[in-house]
Design a protein around this motif. Sequence first.
Motif, PDB file in Angstrom:
ATOM      1  N   THR A 109     -32.744 -43.209 -60.815  1.00 53.13           N
ATOM      2  CA  THR A 109     -33.142 -43.011 -59.420  1.00 53.13           C
ATOM      3  C   THR A 109     -32.492 -44.051 -58.516  1.00 53.13           C
ATOM      4  N   LEU A 141     -28.876 -43.149 -57.759  1.00 44.76           N
ATOM      5  CA  LEU A 141     -28.790 -42.044 -56.804  1.00 44.76           C
ATOM      6  C   LEU A 141     -29.051 -42.542 -55.383  1.00 44.76           C
ATOM      7  N   THR A 149     -24.287 -42.555 -57.818  1.00 48.09           N
ATOM      8  CA  THR A 149     -24.205 -41.159 -58.244  1.00 48.09           C
ATOM      9  C   THR A 149     -24.589 -40.258 -57.079  1.00 48.09           C
ATOM     10  N   GLN A 150     -24.258 -38.988 -57.221  1.00 46.14           N
ATOM     11  CA  GLN A 150     -24.535 -38.021 -56.159  1.00 46.14           C
ATOM     12  C   GLN A 150     -25.635 -37.037 -56.551  1.00 46.14           C
ATOM     13  N   ILE A 151     -25.792 -36.852 -57.853  1.00 44.28           N
ATOM     14  CA  ILE A 151     -26.848 -36.022 -58.428  1.00 44.28           C
ATOM     15  C   ILE A 151     -27.319 -36.754 -59.676  1.00 44.28           C
ATOM     16  N   ALA A 152     -28.585 -36.604 -60.040  1.00 41.49           N
ATOM     17  CA  ALA A 152     -29.070 -37.304 -61.234  1.00 41.49           C
ATOM     18  C   ALA A 152     -30.265 -36.581 -61.817  1.00 41.49           C
ATOM     19  N   LEU A 205     -35.013 -38.155 -51.077  1.00 39.35           N
ATOM     20  CA  LEU A 205     -34.588 -37.415 -52.262  1.00 39.35           C
ATOM     21  C   LEU A 205     -35.126 -35.990 -52.224  1.00 39.35           C
ATOM     22  N   THR A 229     -32.078 -34.218 -59.276  1.00 39.03           N
ATOM     23  CA  THR A 229     -32.295 -34.722 -57.933  1.00 39.03           C
ATOM     24  C   THR A 229     -30.979 -35.036 -57.241  1.00 39.03           C
ATOM     25  N   THR A 230     -31.019 -34.931 -55.937  1.00 43.29           N
ATOM     26  CA  THR A 230     -29.928 -35.394 -55.092  1.00 43.29           C
ATOM     27  C   THR A 230     -30.569 -35.935 -53.825  1.00 43.29           C
ATOM     28  N   THR A 231     -29.756 -36.436 -52.927  1.00 41.63           N
ATOM     29  CA  THR A 231     -30.312 -36.910 -51.659  1.00 41.63           C
ATOM     30  C   THR A 231     -30.244 -35.790 -50.634  1.00 41.63           C
ATOM     31  N   TYR A 287     -26.829 -35.795 -49.025  1.00 40.36           N
ATOM     32  CA  TYR A 287     -25.739 -35.237 -49.820  1.00 40.36           C
ATOM     33  C   TYR A 287     -25.827 -33.713 -49.863  1.00 40.36           C
TER      34      TYR A 287
END
Length: 331
Positions: free
Chosen positions: A80, A83, A88-91, A108, A231-233, A236
């Motif tokens: 987390t 991200l 990272t962009q996705i996790a 998120l 998860t991503t933001t 993003y």
Amino acid sequence: MSRSRIAIAVAGVGAAMVALTACGGTESNVTEDGLTTVTVGNMNSNSLTFPLLVAQEEGFFADAGLHVETVDAVSGPELTAALIGGTTQIAVGTPENVMPAMAQGQGLVAIPPFGQLDMSLITLQDSGINEVADLVGKQVGVVQRGSFSEKFARSIMVDHGLDPDSVTYIAVGAGATMEPALRNGKVDASVGATSTVALLDQHGLAIRNLANSLDETGGEAGEFGMQTMWTTTVDYREQNPEIAEGFCSAMNRASDWIADDANRGAGVQLMSTLLAVPQETAETIWDRTHLSWKYRIDDEKWNRVADWVLEDNETGLPYADYVSADCGEKQ
């Protein structure tokens, strides 16, 4: 989870961010093959991220125009943190780490696939513990205090009409450290995922299953529990909608592939490679978990998991704001 525990969880994420963001973020770029690179936080050698391996090996990411580069982490807070920090962009994420960060305004959003809760409350067959009621006054090993493993054990105690505080919870870590604690009698029972239980069996421990979230013995937690999400933001997802859609589409194809009995042979081989276990052990894990990943969850399930994780958080996490339900939606 009490507000103090939420603060601790987010503080842990923040501490991990200091180390991880020092490496710098990565921007998407295009490979010589015309694929767009996306950096994904992964937990290596863990069955919870199995769909990612399948999507890679079966070419589902390439079909979606993506080249996935993974950044391995050893814990949920690290994933987390990376991200949030932009490493990272996705996790992959676990509710116990992601939801407190969401509640603290970290921006998120959850995307599919969603992994069903995979936990077993186990003991040794020669422990003298034959049913859940026999745990009263005993010591139960959990990954860490306040973790999902402890919440599961507490939930099972309540389901059986027992005081969850009538046992002592001991932090024993994951499989590598859980095994000696159970083997040497440091704890009387323990909580572990299917892959952990299979490894214990492989190492010669005769296990008695007292409760399992993947069958009818898992009680309320087995009905609504969720162990992983991707998860991503929010930023993003909004700035790179095609990449997010492609990732979700590929992962949803992977979930369908894993759920198909026709792929058992190939899937077992991949599972064996991922976890570095014999084929027989991989078969056991596959048979119990291959239906665990879902393309979609509804708002009731999301809200129940959020209530379980956040406990006294009054605002909750509205489904419409925190779940990208249509990501990679199948036509």
